[in-house]
Enzyme design. Sequence first.
Site, PDB file in Angstrom:
ATOM      1  N   TYR A 113      22.563  31.736 -10.184  1.00  0.00           N
ATOM      2  CA  TYR A 113      22.134  32.647  -9.122  1.00  0.00           C
ATOM      3  C   TYR A 113      21.277  33.781  -9.671  1.00  0.00           C
ATOM      4  O   TYR A 113      21.574  34.328 -10.744  1.00  0.00           O
ATOM      5  CB  TYR A 113      23.357  33.237  -8.399  1.00  0.00           C
ATOM      6  CG  TYR A 113      22.943  34.179  -7.300  1.00  0.00           C
ATOM      7  CD1 TYR A 113      22.481  33.660  -6.100  1.00  0.00           C
ATOM      8  CD2 TYR A 113      22.956  35.559  -7.477  1.00  0.00           C
ATOM      9  CE1 TYR A 113      22.055  34.516  -5.091  1.00  0.00           C
ATOM     10  CE2 TYR A 113      22.534  36.406  -6.472  1.00  0.00           C
ATOM     11  CZ  TYR A 113      22.080  35.885  -5.282  1.00  0.00           C
ATOM     12  OH  TYR A 113      21.646  36.720  -4.293  1.00  0.00           O
ATOM     13  N   TRP A 115      17.434  36.377  -8.717  1.00  0.00           N
ATOM     14  CA  TRP A 115      16.121  36.478  -8.079  1.00  0.00           C
ATOM     15  C   TRP A 115      14.982  36.043  -8.981  1.00  0.00           C
ATOM     16  O   TRP A 115      13.890  35.787  -8.502  1.00  0.00           O
ATOM     17  CB  TRP A 115      15.882  37.924  -7.631  1.00  0.00           C
ATOM     18  CG  TRP A 115      16.366  38.199  -6.252  1.00  0.00           C
ATOM     19  CD1 TRP A 115      17.621  37.997  -5.760  1.00  0.00           C
ATOM     20  CD2 TRP A 115      15.584  38.724  -5.174  1.00  0.00           C
ATOM     21  NE1 TRP A 115      17.674  38.386  -4.452  1.00  0.00           N
ATOM     22  CE2 TRP A 115      16.443  38.840  -4.064  1.00  0.00           C
ATOM     23  CE3 TRP A 115      14.260  39.137  -5.037  1.00  0.00           C
ATOM     24  CZ2 TRP A 115      16.008  39.335  -2.827  1.00  0.00           C
ATOM     25  CZ3 TRP A 115      13.834  39.637  -3.811  1.00  0.00           C
ATOM     26  CH2 TRP A 115      14.705  39.706  -2.724  1.00  0.00           C
TER      27      TRP A 115
HETATM   28  N1  LIG Z   1      27.767  46.551  -6.783  1.00  0.00           N
HETATM   29  C1  LIG Z   1      26.845  45.774  -6.243  1.00  0.00           C
HETATM   30  N2  LIG Z   1      26.453  44.657  -6.864  1.00  0.00           N
HETATM   31  C2  LIG Z   1      25.522  43.878  -6.333  1.00  0.00           C
HETATM   32  C3  LIG Z   1      24.931  44.201  -5.090  1.00  0.00           C
HETATM   33  C4  LIG Z   1      25.364  45.378  -4.426  1.00  0.00           C
HETATM   34  O1  LIG Z   1      24.897  45.708  -3.315  1.00  0.00           O
HETATM   35  N3  LIG Z   1      26.298  46.152  -5.039  1.00  0.00           N
HETATM   36  N4  LIG Z   1      23.974  43.392  -4.567  1.00  0.00           N
HETATM   37  C5  LIG Z   1      24.010  42.004  -4.945  1.00  0.00           C
HETATM   38  C6  LIG Z   1      22.814  41.301  -4.517  1.00  0.00           C
HETATM   39  S1  LIG Z   1      22.480  41.382  -2.851  1.00  0.00           S
HETATM   40  C7  LIG Z   1      22.032  40.572  -5.349  1.00  0.00           C
HETATM   41  S2  LIG Z   1      20.764  39.649  -4.688  1.00  0.00           S
HETATM   42  C8  LIG Z   1      22.290  40.518  -6.792  1.00  0.00           C
HETATM   43  C9  LIG Z   1      21.025  40.477  -7.645  1.00  0.00           C
HETATM   44  O2  LIG Z   1      21.323  39.994  -8.901  1.00  0.00           O
HETATM   45  P1  LIG Z   1      20.256  39.220  -9.785  1.00  0.00           P
HETATM   46  O3  LIG Z   1      19.301  38.469  -8.935  1.00  0.00           O
HETATM   47  O4  LIG Z   1      20.990  38.458 -10.821  1.00  0.00           O
HETATM   48  O5  LIG Z   1      19.499  40.441 -10.447  1.00  0.00           O
HETATM   49  P2  LIG Z   1      18.108  40.501 -11.194  1.00  0.00           P
HETATM   50  O6  LIG Z   1      18.123  41.766 -11.984  1.00  0.00           O
HETATM   51  O7  LIG Z   1      16.995  40.325 -10.225  1.00  0.00           O
HETATM   52  O8  LIG Z   1      18.175  39.275 -12.186  1.00  0.00           O
HETATM   53  C10 LIG Z   1      17.135  38.410 -12.406  1.00  0.00           C
HETATM   54  C11 LIG Z   1      17.027  38.140 -13.898  1.00  0.00           C
HETATM   55  O9  LIG Z   1      16.034  37.138 -14.081  1.00  0.00           O
HETATM   56  C12 LIG Z   1      15.181  37.521 -15.160  1.00  0.00           C
HETATM   57  N5  LIG Z   1      13.883  36.861 -14.935  1.00  0.00           N
HETATM   58  C13 LIG Z   1      12.805  37.322 -14.276  1.00  0.00           C
HETATM   59  N6  LIG Z   1      11.827  36.396 -14.271  1.00  0.00           N
HETATM   60  C14 LIG Z   1      12.293  35.329 -14.961  1.00  0.00           C
HETATM   61  C15 LIG Z   1      11.758  34.043 -15.286  1.00  0.00           C
HETATM   62  O10 LIG Z   1      10.649  33.691 -14.920  1.00  0.00           O
HETATM   63  N7  LIG Z   1      12.548  33.202 -15.996  1.00  0.00           N
HETATM   64  C16 LIG Z   1      13.802  33.542 -16.397  1.00  0.00           C
HETATM   65  N8  LIG Z   1      14.498  32.644 -17.106  1.00  0.00           N
HETATM   66  N9  LIG Z   1      14.338  34.747 -16.099  1.00  0.00           N
HETATM   67  C17 LIG Z   1      13.604  35.617 -15.383  1.00  0.00           C
HETATM   68  C18 LIG Z   1      15.139  39.027 -15.069  1.00  0.00           C
HETATM   69  O11 LIG Z   1      14.738  39.591 -16.314  1.00  0.00           O
HETATM   70  C19 LIG Z   1      16.564  39.366 -14.671  1.00  0.00           C
HETATM   71  O12 LIG Z   1      17.382  39.562 -15.798  1.00  0.00           O
HETATM   72  O13 LIG Z   1      23.095  41.640  -7.184  1.00  0.00           O
HETATM   73  C20 LIG Z   1      24.293  41.747  -6.421  1.00  0.00           C
HETATM   74  N10 LIG Z   1      25.141  42.753  -6.983  1.00  0.00           N
HETATM   75  N1  LIG Z   2      14.037  48.702  -3.953  1.00  0.00           N
HETATM   76  C1  LIG Z   2      14.853  47.655  -3.810  1.00  0.00           C
HETATM   77  N2  LIG Z   2      14.976  47.055  -2.607  1.00  0.00           N
HETATM   78  C2  LIG Z   2      15.823  46.000  -2.471  1.00  0.00           C
HETATM   79  C3  LIG Z   2      16.539  45.459  -3.564  1.00  0.00           C
HETATM   80  C4  LIG Z   2      16.395  46.124  -4.819  1.00  0.00           C
HETATM   81  O1  LIG Z   2      17.023  45.744  -5.822  1.00  0.00           O
HETATM   82  N3  LIG Z   2      15.557  47.198  -4.903  1.00  0.00           N
HETATM   83  N4  LIG Z   2      17.348  44.366  -3.401  1.00  0.00           N
HETATM   84  C5  LIG Z   2      17.131  43.526  -2.235  1.00  0.00           C
HETATM   85  C6  LIG Z   2      18.261  42.654  -1.952  1.00  0.00           C
HETATM   86  S1  LIG Z   2      18.589  41.399  -3.039  1.00  0.00           S
HETATM   87  C7  LIG Z   2      19.033  42.762  -0.859  1.00  0.00           C
HETATM   88  S2  LIG Z   2      20.269  41.640  -0.564  1.00  0.00           S
HETATM   89  C8  LIG Z   2      18.823  43.826   0.120  1.00  0.00           C
HETATM   90  C9  LIG Z   2      20.143  44.457   0.544  1.00  0.00           C
HETATM   91  O2  LIG Z   2      19.964  45.229   1.654  1.00  0.00           O
HETATM   92  P1  LIG Z   2      21.197  46.008   2.291  1.00  0.00           P
HETATM   93  O3  LIG Z   2      22.428  45.214   2.153  1.00  0.00           O
HETATM   94  O4  LIG Z   2      20.782  46.423   3.638  1.00  0.00           O
HETATM   95  O5  LIG Z   2      21.224  47.288   1.340  1.00  0.00           O
HETATM   96  P2  LIG Z   2      22.249  48.126   0.457  1.00  0.00           P
HETATM   97  O6  LIG Z   2      21.316  48.976  -0.355  1.00  0.00           O
HETATM   98  O7  LIG Z   2      23.250  47.322  -0.240  1.00  0.00           O
HETATM   99  O8  LIG Z   2      23.022  49.019   1.510  1.00  0.00           O
HETATM  100  C10 LIG Z   2      22.371  49.828   2.455  1.00  0.00           C
HETATM  101  C11 LIG Z   2      23.239  50.988   2.806  1.00  0.00           C
HETATM  102  O9  LIG Z   2      24.414  50.568   3.475  1.00  0.00           O
HETATM  103  C12 LIG Z   2      25.329  51.644   3.435  1.00  0.00           C
HETATM  104  N5  LIG Z   2      26.676  51.100   3.504  1.00  0.00           N
HETATM  105  C13 LIG Z   2      27.456  50.614   2.511  1.00  0.00           C
HETATM  106  N6  LIG Z   2      28.646  50.214   3.008  1.00  0.00           N
HETATM  107  C14 LIG Z   2      28.605  50.448   4.334  1.00  0.00           C
HETATM  108  C15 LIG Z   2      29.527  50.255   5.402  1.00  0.00           C
HETATM  109  O10 LIG Z   2      30.643  49.777   5.235  1.00  0.00           O
HETATM  110  N7  LIG Z   2      29.121  50.627   6.659  1.00  0.00           N
HETATM  111  C16 LIG Z   2      27.901  51.171   6.894  1.00  0.00           C
HETATM  112  N8  LIG Z   2      27.594  51.482   8.149  1.00  0.00           N
HETATM  113  N9  LIG Z   2      27.019  51.369   5.907  1.00  0.00           N
HETATM  114  C17 LIG Z   2      27.365  51.014   4.652  1.00  0.00           C
HETATM  115  C18 LIG Z   2      25.080  52.396   2.137  1.00  0.00           C
HETATM  116  O11 LIG Z   2      24.976  53.780   2.394  1.00  0.00           O
HETATM  117  C19 LIG Z   2      23.782  51.763   1.630  1.00  0.00           C
HETATM  118  O12 LIG Z   2      22.860  52.725   1.156  1.00  0.00           O
HETATM  119  O13 LIG Z   2      17.977  44.835  -0.421  1.00  0.00           O
HETATM  120  C20 LIG Z   2      16.795  44.317  -0.985  1.00  0.00           C
HETATM  121  N10 LIG Z   2      15.919  45.426  -1.243  1.00  0.00           N
HETATM  122 MO   LIG Z   3      20.467  40.308  -2.530  1.00  0.00          MO
END
Ligand SMILES: Nc1nc2c(c(=O)[nH]1)N[C@H]1C(S)=C(S)[C@@H](COP(=O)(O)OP(=O)(O)OC[C@H]3O[C@@H](n4cnc5c(=O)[nH]c(N)nc54)[C@H](O)[C@@H]3O)O[C@H]1N2
Ligand SMILES: Nc1nc2c(c(=O)[nH]1)N[C@H]1C(S)=C(S)[C@@H](COP(=O)(O)OP(=O)(O)OC[C@H]3O[C@@H](n4cnc5c(=O)[nH]c(N)nc54)[C@H](O)[C@@H]3O)O[C@H]1N2
Ligand SMILES: [Mo]
Length: 750
Positions: A113, A115
């Site tokens: 898993y 991005w």
């Molecule tokens: N506490 C907390 N944890 C969260 C979340 C949260 O809201 N709170 N959000 C979650 C969510 S929604 C998501 S999507 C995840 C994201 O978690 P990840 O998608 O695992 O995070 P990234 O840092 O995008 O990791 C991508 C990795 O791929 C590497 N990479 C980039 N390009 C390439 C390539 O071409 N080849 C290879 N082999 N590697 C490459 C990058 O250097 C990076 O280390 O985190 C989750 N974790």
């Molecule tokens: N710049 C930037 N943008 C991103 C990403 C990134 O790494 N960087 N990651 C992307 C990815 S993979 C994803 S999945 C999306 C995620 O998008 P979202 O899930 O919408 O975003 P989050 O930043 O996890 O949370 C948004 C807000 O929800 C509020 N929140 C947390 N818990 C609760 C709750 O229980 N109730 C309510 N009402 N609010 C709550 C917090 O204040 C938080 O700031 O964002 C994407 N956008």
């Molecule tokens: Mo995500």
Amino acid sequence: MAERGKRQTKVTSSHWGAFEVDVEGDRIIATRPFIHDPEPTPLSDIIPLAVHHRARVARPSIRRGWLDKRDRTGRGTDDFVELPWDEALDIAAIELDRVRKTHGNEAIFGGSYGWSSAGRFHHAQSQAHRFLNCIGGYVASFGSYSTGCAQAIMPHVFGEPFLKLIYEKQDSWQTIHDHTETLVMFGGINPKNSQVSMGGITEHRTAGWFDTFAEKGIRCVNIGPQRVDAPASCEWISVRPASDTALMLALAHVIESEGLTDKDFLSRCTTGFDRFLGYLMGKDDGVPKSPEWASPLCGVEPDTIRGLARRMATTRTLITLAWSLQRGEHGEQPYWMSAVLAAMLGQIGLPGGGVGYGYGAIGGIGKSLRGMSGMTFSQGKNPVQKVIPVARIGDMLRNPGAHYDFNGKREPYPEIRLIYWAGGNPFHHHQDLNGLHDAWQRPETIIVHEPWWTATAKRADIVFPATTPYEREDIGRSNLDEYLFYMPQLIPPVDAARDDYAIFAGLAERLDVGAVFTEGRGTEDWVRHLYDGYRAQAAGDGIEVPDFETLKAENWVQLPIRTKGANRGLFAPFREDPEGAPLKTPSGKIEIFSETIDSFGYLDCKGHPIWLPPSEWLGNATEAAPLHLVSPQPGDKLHSQLECALADVSGARPEALVIHPIDAQMRGVKQGNLVRVYNARGACRARAAISEDIRQGVVALATGAWFGDPGDNIDPHGNPNVLTLDVGTSRLAQGCSAHTALVDVEILEL
Ligand SMILES: Nc1nc2c(c(=O)[nH]1)N[C@H]1C(S)=C(S)[C@@H](COP(=O)(O)OP(=O)(O)OC[C@H]3O[C@@H](n4cnc5c(=O)[nH]c(N)nc54)[C@H](O)[C@@H]3O)O[C@H]1N2
Ligand SMILES: Nc1nc2c(c(=O)[nH]1)N[C@H]1C(S)=C(S)[C@@H](COP(=O)(O)OP(=O)(O)OC[C@H]3O[C@@H](n4cnc5c(=O)[nH]c(N)nc54)[C@H](O)[C@@H]3O)O[C@H]1N2
Ligand SMILES: [Mo]
């Protein structure tokens, strides 16, 4: 590729948008916003430093303890031995062969898993899946950390895959602008998160839409723990995290009590309201879910709830939910309850009314674009049937053979001997990282492809250095974007890095499936092949795209797919004729009560939405852990990407912890102080950012700081996942519970 010493500029694409890149010789020296982006992001600014950073993995590297004696205990502490490509690939191929022959392919976890990077061909996860399928398959994962919970629950309610619902069937921004009078945003809609969209987003416009909403007088209400989750023009109703279901129930209670429920819509388009009504009005359990009941749970005054409910029932109202609401324990409930609330208002299927998900999560949601065939690299077929919910990896590693529930099924976890990861950073994304570190010691072998020495790469046995998108050619295209990019190779691979494709081709050849994996094509052949297929399909859809050579010469084109914005969604025809255009639920209607879910007999996800407090929230805060930690997405980057270079910027790390002035004062914490954020699971450092824009009792620490080394008793850079809880959202969805965590904060150093 640039000639030595000569400067040239090209445009490329990324998950956070397009940008211009200046190259001189073998180096990227600067980036600039793409000229057609109205709200460009600064996320690319760090690329020149990150791409040439000392944290790049220079050469294939094998952990010394593993190489010498197949030791498993030194992950994250051992040093690495650099080997020539041929030798390292031989070793990895022999190991893969050993594991599959001795234990079967069910012993290989290849969910992988993450991005990784944008670009249709060099999508690391797809490459990994295709390779593993060629060698007999792998244990896969279902869903995402983003929306795993919604992906399981929402098809029961609306009968559509959640991703289809949000990417193809929701109202566009234009429709919202034209029709919505009240926009009720649980968790806000944040232009900060809309900077990114998987696969690319060229024209950022979320903030601009909110300007037009303000001009038009649309009432926009942000309901959540942070004011900054929505643009400054919006109202803020501050609520406790994880209490949204209680608040929504109270809104529903007011609507029902005041005769505002749309009974006609409920009877024509939904099933099971009567079974829910007993719970709502307290006939089942003696507890009416009134504003007075909800107020102490969610922290919102009863009058505010009443006023909002009346407004919602008397104006065209769109309810939106951030994805964060389902990224917490019992995340199924607010998602399901939002559909019930919208159904009671009777506006589902009317333009600008009903309910929508993730408008602020991903910049591409809400764009008015014609759907178009995709361009995907075929992953082949996985002969192994085992699939775990994506966020259950720690459990799986800890409990081989143990049974777990998931969406009506009960299955044993496989026993994993080898983990293969390309394009993700589990030591960024998973919860309870100290727990994951322990579980991670169990498999015999861990193979990772990474451009940088992330915490995951450091905890692997075999690390193959991967190229970044600037070191290879590709096509940039997302279904949520109207641009198409030729992504040129800008510089040669840094050090000995290879493309994921080349690495897998090398392994496939050694495992006698070289021709199956490559189909006889090199990278350039594949890129053209995928592009030609896409172009032919586009022609079939009546959309003209240039031939490969033209695109290559032009670098990018805007596709003629913008629509007027009148997106009637999935529910308009259904609402008009529920019998003739039924939903794909068992009843053909919106399921307020689901016989299917009820039949599973889960106490943590019953037949209709209910209020279920999570195991950690302000309702059960303790002296040891009095604050609720939310861990949103970072504003300055995508997850943990490019973090090595960002961390070099003076004062940038540890990560900022947003804390309310009263909570700060109680702890003697001043603006900018170094603090320790901690609970029983772990501790990290952070830098106090005192703000009234966060609810008292709540602290926010963005994700993405690189997790430290084993043995650190405090994570140095501020990774919130040392604190978060690694439990499934429920037995139904088993999504991740990242936003469920209680912590305390203390001053570390004055
Ligand atoms: N506490 C907390 N944890 C969260 C979340 C949260 O809201 N709170 N959000 C979650 C969510 S929604 C998501 S999507 C995840 C994201 O978690 P990840 O998608 O695992 O995070 P990234 O840092 O995008 O990791 C991508 C990795 O791929 C590497 N990479 C980039 N390009 C390439 C390539 O071409 N080849 C290879 N082999 N590697 C490459 C990058 O250097 C990076 O280390 O985190 C989750 N974790
Ligand atoms: N710049 C930037 N943008 C991103 C990403 C990134 O790494 N960087 N990651 C992307 C990815 S993979 C994803 S999945 C999306 C995620 O998008 P979202 O899930 O919408 O975003 P989050 O930043 O996890 O949370 C948004 C807000 O929800 C509020 N929140 C947390 N818990 C609760 C709750 O229980 N109730 C309510 N009402 N609010 C709550 C917090 O204040 C938080 O700031 O964002 C994407 N956008
Ligand atoms: Mo995500």
